[in-house]
Design a protein around this motif. Sequence first.
Motif, PDB file in Angstrom:
ATOM      1  N   SER A 145       0.845  -1.190   0.000  1.00 17.38           N
ATOM      2  CA  SER A 145       0.000   0.000   0.000  1.00 17.38           C
ATOM      3  C   SER A 145       0.881   1.240   0.000  1.00 17.38           C
ATOM      4  N   HIS A 179      -1.497  -1.876  -6.279  1.00 18.29           N
ATOM      5  CA  HIS A 179      -1.944  -1.546  -4.934  1.00 18.29           C
ATOM      6  C   HIS A 179      -1.097  -0.441  -4.311  1.00 18.29           C
ATOM      7  N   THR A 180       0.208  -0.445  -4.585  1.00 19.88           N
ATOM      8  CA  THR A 180       1.086   0.597  -4.059  1.00 19.88           C
ATOM      9  C   THR A 180       0.719   1.957  -4.648  1.00 19.88           C
ATOM     10  N   GLY A 211      -2.160   2.871  -5.208  1.00 21.63           N
ATOM     11  CA  GLY A 211      -3.433   3.265  -4.617  1.00 21.63           C
ATOM     12  C   GLY A 211      -4.616   3.177  -5.560  1.00 21.63           C
ATOM     13  N   GLU A 256      -8.217  -0.869  -3.463  1.00 19.94           N
ATOM     14  CA  GLU A 256      -8.130  -1.088  -2.023  1.00 19.94           C
ATOM     15  C   GLU A 256      -7.280  -2.308  -1.727  1.00 19.94           C
ATOM     16  N   GLY A 257      -6.369  -2.180  -0.769  1.00 23.30           N
ATOM     17  CA  GLY A 257      -5.421  -3.255  -0.482  1.00 23.30           C
ATOM     18  C   GLY A 257      -6.020  -4.440   0.234  1.00 23.30           C
TER      19      GLY A 257
END
Length: 348
Positions: free
Chosen positions: A74, A220-221, A223, A226-227
Amino acid sequence: MSFTSAVPKFLLTLLCGFLGGLVFWTLGLPLPWMLGCLSGSLIASLSGAPVGASKPIRLVIMVILGVMLGGTFSPEVVARAGEWIPTLIAAVLYLALITFVAQFYCRKFLKMDKMTAIFSGFPGGLSEMSLLGEEAGADVRALTLTHACRVASILLAIPLFLTYWSGLETVERPQIALFWSQWDILILLAIAIGGLFLGKAAKFPAYQLTGPLLISAIIHTAGLIEGKPPELVTILLQITLGSALGARFAGYSLRQVGKIMFLAVIMAFLMLMVTLIVSALLSYATDASFEALILALSPGGFAEMTLAALSMGIDPAFVTTHHALRLLVIVFVVPIFLTRMIKRNKDE
């Protein structure tokens, strides 16, 4: 195996696994939908029931698992990673230490061959190690049982230790949607397909797992999604994966399995003792808390230790980052050395 025979066999596998998971859930045991389902299908397998998972089914499981593991990254993890450089470096060195201790034990007492002992000694998650071990030619049934005993023992021991040592109590987990939105599903499908082709084209080790994991981690990093995976999806994957792994034990006698389980539990507590010592030393040398380091360095699985951190309120980002680094080293770096070792052994 034909499609018509593989599907009923896998459905029976899921049914046996689900019943085992239901028993674990009713009794309040840890990881009921992973360890319970594994136990249920394991009992069915040892009893001679026609259970099993075909290669295409295992491929789908690997791809989904890679996507979900990538989801543990994330923007928060990336933003804070610079604070943890000393303990992250120590985590990599610790990985080598704990693996050496565990693989020596596996060869000496469990009488495993070199490759099976190495993968049984890696403190990775049950699923990742089973999948990577199979890719390298290890005895999947032996290392799966070894890791299952290790994960279960660690999950039982660490919360009890932290509760009585520091007076920590579990906290309520935040509510997470039962399933993804339609937009999220489209993104995840693209990640899965793109990661699968990328991993194969780039010749990643265990590309079915590592390709989707890499793409998922990037998305995911950034954004873009949603993680945290939805609770229902997590449970369904645990049921499927646990049941499929437990079905691999056909051909083992109860006596063999019992011996492996007993020795594997002893190994888990030896690994835990090393973890406590290293965590105490690092806590003294850095600003990191002893409790957070125990979870971050613990030889439990990635998902399991992250879940424990969330439930006990112990800096989930810190724990996730350290386990993510360990997973990346195990999944991407270690196979390179193993490939060279296998080639060298063949040349000798």
